[in-house]
Design a protein around this motif. Sequence first.
Motif, short mmCIF file in Angstrom:
data_model
loop_
_atom_site.label_atom_id
_atom_site.label_comp_id
_atom_site.label_asym_id
_atom_site.label_seq_id
_atom_site.Cartn_x
_atom_site.Cartn_y
_atom_site.Cartn_z
N GLU A 33 0.85 -1.19 0.00
CA GLU A 33 0.00 0.00 0.00
C GLU A 33 0.88 1.23 0.00
O GLU A 33 1.55 1.52 1.00
CB GLU A 33 -0.92 0.03 1.22
CG GLU A 33 -1.93 -1.08 1.25
CD GLU A 33 -2.84 -1.00 2.48
OE1 GLU A 33 -2.49 -0.31 3.46
OE2 GLU A 33 -3.90 -1.63 2.44
N ILE A 70 -4.86 0.50 -6.43
CA ILE A 70 -5.78 -0.06 -5.43
C ILE A 70 -6.59 1.04 -4.75
O ILE A 70 -7.12 0.85 -3.65
CB ILE A 70 -5.03 -0.92 -4.39
CG1 ILE A 70 -3.97 -0.07 -3.66
CG2 ILE A 70 -4.41 -2.15 -5.04
CD1 ILE A 70 -3.38 -0.76 -2.44
N ASP A 72 -9.59 2.39 -5.28
CA ASP A 72 -10.99 2.09 -4.96
C ASP A 72 -11.10 1.19 -3.74
O ASP A 72 -11.91 1.43 -2.84
CB ASP A 72 -11.70 1.44 -6.15
CG ASP A 72 -11.92 2.41 -7.31
OD1 ASP A 72 -11.83 3.63 -7.09
OD2 ASP A 72 -12.17 1.93 -8.43
N ARG A 73 -10.27 0.16 -3.69
CA ARG A 73 -10.28 -0.75 -2.54
C ARG A 73 -9.90 -0.03 -1.26
O ARG A 73 -10.54 -0.18 -0.22
CB ARG A 73 -9.33 -1.92 -2.78
CG ARG A 73 -9.43 -2.99 -1.68
CD ARG A 73 -8.24 -3.90 -1.61
NE ARG A 73 -7.20 -3.21 -0.86
CZ ARG A 73 -5.92 -3.49 -0.95
NH1 ARG A 73 -5.49 -4.41 -1.78
NH2 ARG A 73 -5.03 -2.84 -0.24
N LYS A 74 -8.85 0.79 -1.33
CA LYS A 74 -8.37 1.50 -0.15
C LYS A 74 -9.41 2.51 0.33
O LYS A 74 -9.64 2.64 1.54
CB LYS A 74 -7.04 2.19 -0.47
CG LYS A 74 -6.34 2.71 0.74
CD LYS A 74 -5.95 1.60 1.69
CE LYS A 74 -5.28 2.17 2.91
NZ LYS A 74 -5.05 1.19 3.95
N GLU A 77 -12.04 0.61 2.19
CA GLU A 77 -11.55 0.22 3.51
C GLU A 77 -11.58 1.40 4.48
O GLU A 77 -12.02 1.25 5.63
CB GLU A 77 -10.11 -0.31 3.42
CG GLU A 77 -9.98 -1.66 2.77
CD GLU A 77 -8.53 -2.07 2.57
OE1 GLU A 77 -7.60 -1.32 2.99
OE2 GLU A 77 -8.30 -3.14 1.99
#
Length: 137
Positions: A33, A70, A72-74, A77
């Motif tokens: 990340e 990443i 969108d995923r982060k 979250e």
Amino acid sequence: MGRSHYELFPDLPLHLKQSHQRGFAGLVQKCEEDKLIYPDGSQQWFRWEVHPWYRSNGDVGGIIVFSDNITDRKQAELTLEETQEKLQLFIKYAPASIVMFDRSMPRIDNWAIALRAFSEYSRGVEAIPPARFRRFH
């Protein structure tokens, strides 16, 4: 083709350029990340790897850079974490009893927490679950 990676990405942060240099020295570099902030203030999250590739004589011939956006995923979250924090604050400071049921509704989750919260706001009232709820436990 024919253009430098740094020409295509002129705002590449120093730590990524240093990872490339370590790759040229034969080291594999990885980051799960990595938050990049651009000059306009926008942000993106990446997962990336740098791997050296070798010539037939064993010398490092260059590097292979892999990156995966990443963002969108982060963001999902971070939104979930923020929502959970708000919910916990709401539950902790709500001026009423909150009881949580599971999806099929056969039992009450966190009954002790609900009773403790209820008893804090209704001092002197016996905190015993009503008869209609006792059958679920």
